[in-house]
Design an enzyme around this catalytic site. Structure first.
Site, PDB file in Angstrom:
ATOM      1  N   ARG A  65       0.827  -1.218   0.000  1.00 31.92           N
ATOM      2  CA  ARG A  65       0.000   0.000   0.000  1.00 31.92           C
ATOM      3  C   ARG A  65       0.854   1.258   0.000  1.00 31.92           C
ATOM      4  NH1 ARG A  65      -3.246  -1.796   4.780  1.00 31.92           N
ATOM      5  NH2 ARG A  65      -2.023  -3.689   4.555  1.00 31.92           N
ATOM      6  N   GLU A 102       5.088  -9.979  14.566  1.00 32.53           N
ATOM      7  CA  GLU A 102       4.517 -10.528  15.798  1.00 32.53           C
ATOM      8  C   GLU A 102       4.847 -12.031  15.884  1.00 32.53           C
ATOM      9  OE1 GLU A 102       0.410  -9.665  16.021  1.00 32.53           O
ATOM     10  OE2 GLU A 102       0.228 -10.377  18.089  1.00 32.53           O
TER      11      GLU A 102
HETATM   12  P1  AMP Z   1       4.245  -2.465  11.756  1.00 35.88           P
HETATM   13  O1  AMP Z   1       5.518  -3.032  11.220  1.00 35.88           O
HETATM   14  O2  AMP Z   1       3.720  -3.224  12.943  1.00 35.88           O
HETATM   15  O3  AMP Z   1       4.349  -0.974  12.029  1.00 35.88           O
HETATM   16  O4  AMP Z   1       3.119  -2.684  10.663  1.00 35.88           O
HETATM   17  C1  AMP Z   1       3.013  -1.831   9.599  1.00 35.88           C
HETATM   18  C2  AMP Z   1       2.620  -2.564   8.347  1.00 35.88           C
HETATM   19  O5  AMP Z   1       1.555  -3.489   8.570  1.00 35.88           O
HETATM   20  C3  AMP Z   1       2.132  -1.559   7.315  1.00 35.88           C
HETATM   21  O6  AMP Z   1       2.766  -1.873   6.075  1.00 35.88           O
HETATM   22  C4  AMP Z   1       0.635  -1.738   7.270  1.00 35.88           C
HETATM   23  O7  AMP Z   1       0.197  -1.767   5.929  1.00 35.88           O
HETATM   24  C5  AMP Z   1       0.337  -3.039   7.994  1.00 35.88           C
HETATM   25  N1  AMP Z   1      -0.621  -2.905   9.119  1.00 35.88           N
HETATM   26  C6  AMP Z   1      -0.335  -3.102  10.424  1.00 35.88           C
HETATM   27  N2  AMP Z   1      -1.414  -2.950  11.190  1.00 35.88           N
HETATM   28  C7  AMP Z   1      -2.421  -2.601  10.361  1.00 35.88           C
HETATM   29  C8  AMP Z   1      -3.801  -2.260  10.552  1.00 35.88           C
HETATM   30  N3  AMP Z   1      -4.385  -2.271  11.777  1.00 35.88           N
HETATM   31  N4  AMP Z   1      -4.542  -1.937   9.472  1.00 35.88           N
HETATM   32  C9  AMP Z   1      -3.974  -1.927   8.245  1.00 35.88           C
HETATM   33  N5  AMP Z   1      -2.689  -2.240   8.002  1.00 35.88           N
HETATM   34  C10 AMP Z   1      -1.910  -2.574   9.037  1.00 35.88           C
END
Ligand code: AMP
Length: 178
Positions: A65, A102
């Site tokens: 995205r 995770e």
């Molecule tokens: P993080 O590495 O945990 O910051 O996760 C970020 C990535 O996961 C991004 O590329 C987002 O597109 C996706 N992502 C994580 N949580 C969500 C959420 N609640 N809704 C949509 N996309 C998410």
């Protein structure tokens, strides 16, 4: 439209989907925003605004995205676009960074000649959750010898404290906070 009503309109176009893709997760669905011509245009304008005049030469979008917002933002900032991709999508030679999810690990890759040394780079993604993905993108940009100007995110999930993984005062700009 002033900037606060523009942000209100953008927020109204983001759908919250409970328990997707797993129980307990509230997925922030940006597809209604993309489908709305005025809303998407205002979103790209608002993303670009803090970086006008900062000499960004390349926008690095995170798969997938981040590609959508990043490519539009690159056009707006008169910069090139560089995709930071999931593993095994790009032909060699590539540079990669592994990062923790995770459950398990993931990897971001870029072409090894994707950025010039010292090139001024902006990282873009849709959501900042735990911050692992954007931190990995940053490590990849730095591994390529480019100069990080900052990162631009559409949605920051503040409760997950992803910002704490951003090591210094390099600007990390989020349009909306939930
Ligand atoms: P993080 O590495 O945990 O910051 O996760 C970020 C990535 O996961 C991004 O590329 C987002 O597109 C996706 N992502 C994580 N949580 C969500 C959420 N609640 N809704 C949509 N996309 C998410």
């Amino acid at each position: 439209m002033d900037s606060s009503s523009s942000l209100t309109q953008i927020r109204a176009l983001i759908r919250a989907v409970a328990d997707f893709p797993k129980p307990g997760i509230v997925f922030r669905d940006i597809t209604p925003l993309l489908a709305d011509a005025g809303g998407f245009a205002r979103c790209v304008d608002a993303l670009a605004e803090p970086w006008q005049g900062s000499g960004v030469q390349a926008v690095c979008g995170i798969e997938s995205r981040g590609f959508i917002f990043g490519a539009a933002l690159a056009q707006k900032l008169h910069a090139g676009f560089v995709p930071l991709r999931k593993p095994n999508k790009l032909p060699p030679p590539v540079v990669s960074v592994d990062y923790e999810l995770e459950y398990g690990v993931d990897r971001l890759e870029a072409r090894s000649d994707a950025l010039r040394p010292g090139e001024r780079v902006l990282i873009v993604d849709d959501v900042l959750a735990t911050g692992g993905t954007v931190a990995a993108a940053r490590a990849l940009v730095e591994k390529l010898g480019a100069q990080l100007v900052g990162a631009s995110i559409v949605i920051e999930l503040a409760a997950l404290q992803g910002r704490s993984r951003w090591q210094d005062d390099t600007p990390l700009h989020a349009l909306l906070r939930y």
